[in-house]
Design an enzyme around this catalytic site. Structure first.
Site, PDB file in Angstrom:
ATOM      1  N   GLU A  85       5.074  45.612 -46.108  1.00  0.00           N
ATOM      2  CA  GLU A  85       3.693  46.189 -46.301  1.00  0.00           C
ATOM      3  C   GLU A  85       3.917  47.681 -45.767  1.00  0.00           C
ATOM      4  O   GLU A  85       4.179  47.829 -44.592  1.00  0.00           O
ATOM      5  CB  GLU A  85       2.653  45.430 -45.566  1.00  0.00           C
ATOM      6  CG  GLU A  85       1.321  46.006 -45.902  1.00  0.00           C
ATOM      7  CD  GLU A  85       0.184  45.001 -44.864  1.00  0.00           C
ATOM      8  OE1 GLU A  85       0.580  43.910 -44.826  1.00  0.00           O
ATOM      9  OE2 GLU A  85      -0.783  45.765 -44.296  1.00  0.00           O
ATOM     10  N   LYS A 269      -4.464  38.381 -38.103  1.00  0.00           N
ATOM     11  CA  LYS A 269      -3.390  38.930 -39.433  1.00  0.00           C
ATOM     12  C   LYS A 269      -2.795  40.217 -39.205  1.00  0.00           C
ATOM     13  O   LYS A 269      -1.551  40.353 -39.300  1.00  0.00           O
ATOM     14  CB  LYS A 269      -4.023  38.875 -40.764  1.00  0.00           C
ATOM     15  CG  LYS A 269      -3.131  38.968 -41.868  1.00  0.00           C
ATOM     16  CD  LYS A 269      -2.921  40.292 -42.255  1.00  0.00           C
ATOM     17  CE  LYS A 269      -1.994  40.305 -43.359  1.00  0.00           C
ATOM     18  NZ  LYS A 269      -1.552  41.726 -43.760  1.00  0.00           N
ATOM     19  N   ASP A 285      11.686  31.673 -35.831  1.00  0.00           N
ATOM     20  CA  ASP A 285      11.094  30.718 -36.730  1.00  0.00           C
ATOM     21  C   ASP A 285       9.552  31.390 -36.638  1.00  0.00           C
ATOM     22  O   ASP A 285       8.616  30.821 -36.023  1.00  0.00           O
ATOM     23  CB  ASP A 285      10.973  29.285 -36.139  1.00  0.00           C
ATOM     24  CG  ASP A 285      10.269  28.281 -36.849  1.00  0.00           C
ATOM     25  OD1 ASP A 285       9.481  28.595 -37.736  1.00  0.00           O
ATOM     26  OD2 ASP A 285      10.344  27.026 -36.523  1.00  0.00           O
ATOM     27  N   HIS A 382      -2.556  54.391 -46.331  1.00  0.00           N
ATOM     28  CA  HIS A 382      -2.242  53.214 -47.041  1.00  0.00           C
ATOM     29  C   HIS A 382      -1.645  53.924 -48.282  1.00  0.00           C
ATOM     30  O   HIS A 382      -0.953  53.951 -49.035  1.00  0.00           O
ATOM     31  CB  HIS A 382      -2.942  52.151 -47.580  1.00  0.00           C
ATOM     32  CG  HIS A 382      -2.917  51.148 -46.637  1.00  0.00           C
ATOM     33  ND1 HIS A 382      -3.507  49.823 -46.878  1.00  0.00           N
ATOM     34  CD2 HIS A 382      -2.373  50.905 -45.436  1.00  0.00           C
ATOM     35  CE1 HIS A 382      -3.242  48.919 -45.758  1.00  0.00           C
ATOM     36  NE2 HIS A 382      -2.456  49.611 -44.954  1.00  0.00           N
TER      37      HIS A 382
END
Ligand code: MEV
Length: 432
Positions: A85, A269, A285, A382
């Site tokens: 991202e 998130k 993990d 972005h």
């Protein structure tokens, strides 16, 4: 006193090779030791990959970058991040710069205690398991530690056991014995699963009750990191300060995430954008960490924000508490050449120190995202990074990419066609 300085001005403007040289110098390692990060097999030779999981056909690549500016507990770090991202690595580096004053982000962690669960689907009468633990804790410890001499030698081992009595929503009672095990620098799944399996027949013999599952819990509530970061406030902001008005809007945004699960999931998130990227680069993990983080965010019965920001004593202060089960030994840390190289750059061998850096990245990521959202929004940044992707896809070389992006931004366009046209124009101007 920190002997290394992770402020690497101009790092983003350098070529990949120059960046790697800087990272090697920062970490005090030979450039050749970082070769697995650039070599054509992506640091994971097929011969190793073939034995990691089943039905293997090859390897799969993702971009690796380094976040700069991190300072955690008075030591500087350049942090490897694997993520597709755009903006995440840049945002982490940006916020880390804001959070570097003094000792930087202050982190503290608990001992690395993991939990193993022994499940009794038809529990013995109340008091039986409890008495068994009272009378046999020493015997249980001796039996389990005896089978794990290496863990014991490293300073870990069985710590204690507790009984939990629960009711299924349909009213059926069940019981669980939790084994608390100090796993030191390992993530701990193997040690804990083995101990749970070894303890189960002992409990069956001692109580006459049948054991169901014996398995690690991926909610490591007793293996936690607390991080706290502070940014000074100054009118107009700057490299190491935020404008008071900007800080007030960050607090407003934080309170929104604390109150609303819809917003909290998105904020969390964003935290995991940073955390998962470091976990991927270091062979952890990440599924376990994700599962634990979200369960922890809902532990009080309502899903909420993991990080909170407030203005205190004329500074913006962020705090986050997180369960983190990470390992600097075991798993693929000893096998994957790129993972080994990334740990050399980080310069940590203790899992607790490593967890503190990972949590610090999560907090920084949250600050960067919240600041952008509470001011100009995230799309502008972005768009610039998407423009870079389009420029690369259009065939721009490493040197041409910044110029193509600048031209696209000047045009206010971020699409494939714009990249093709800007690149053609750049080359025309050069050849003419
Ligand atoms: C995007 O990947 C992450 C953000 O949505 C996080 C946030 O909203 O805080 C920007």
């Amino acid at each position: 006193m920190s002997e290394r300085n992770s402020r690497l001005p101009g790092f983003s403007k350098r070529s990949a090779e120059e960046r790697l040289g800087e990272v090697a110098r920062f970490a005090g390692v030979d450039r050749a030791e970082l070769e697995p990060l650039t070599c054509p097999d992506n640091g994971l030779p097929q011969a190793i990959a073939a034995h990691m999981s089943e039905n293997n056909v090859g390897r799969f690549s993702l971009p690796l970058g380094f976040a700069t500016n991190f300072r955690v507990n008075a030591r500087d770090y350049v942090v490897p991040m694997v993520i597709e991202e755009p903006s995440v690595v840049a945002a982490a580096s940006f916020a880390a710069r804001l959070l570097r004053a003094g000792d930087g982000i202050v982190a503290c962690s608990t001992e690395p205690i993991m939990t193993g669960q022994i499940h009794f689907p038809e529990p013995p009468p109340e008091g039986v398991l409890e008495r068994c633990l009272e009378e046999r804790m020493g015997e249980l410890k001796a039996a389990l530690d005896r089978l794990h001499p290496r863990l014991l030698a490293a300073g870990g081992g069985f710590r204690e056991a507790r009984v939990r009595r629960l009711n299924h929503p349909d009213g059926h009672p069940l019981a669980v014995v939790h084994l608390h095990i100090d796993v030191r620098d390992a993530m701990g799944a193997n040690a804990v699963n083995s101990m749970a399996e070894e303890a189960a027949p002992l409990f069956e013999a001692w109580t006459g009750a049948r054991v169901g599952l014996r398995i690690l819990s991926n909610l490591p509530k007793h293996r936690r990191v607390h991080v706290e970061g502070k940014v000074a406030l100054a009118p107009g902001g700057g490299e190491s300060a935020l404008d008071p008005d900007e800080a007030r809007r960050i607090v407003e945004a934080s309170r929104f995430a604390e109150a609303d699960p819809y917003r909290a999931v998105t904020a969390n998130k964003g935290i995991m954008n940073g955390i998962d990227a470091v976990l991927l680069a270091t062979g952890q993990d990440f599924r376990a960490v994700e599962a634990a983080a979200h369960a922890f965010a809902a532990y009080e019965g309502r899903y909420t924000a993991l990080a909170k920001w407030r203005i205190e004593d004329e500074a913006l202060v962020g705090r986050m508490d997180l369960p983190l089960a990470l390992g600097t030994v075991g798993g693929i840390t000893a096998v994957h050449p790129a993972v080994k190289a990334n740990f050399k750059v980080l310069g940590v061998t203790e899992a607790t120190r490593f967890s503190e850096i990972v949590a610090a990245v999560g907090l920084a990521q949250n600050l960067a995202a919240t600041r952008a959202l509470a001011s100009e929004g995230i799309q502008r940044g972005h768009m610039r990074l998407h423009a870079r992707n389009f420029a690369v896809q259009a065939g721009a070389t490493e040197r041409e990419v910044p110029e193509v992006v600048a031209a696209m931004v000047a045009l206010g366009r971020s699409d494939q066609q714009a990249a093709i046209e800007c690149l053609a124009e750049l080359r025309r101007a050069r050849s003419g």
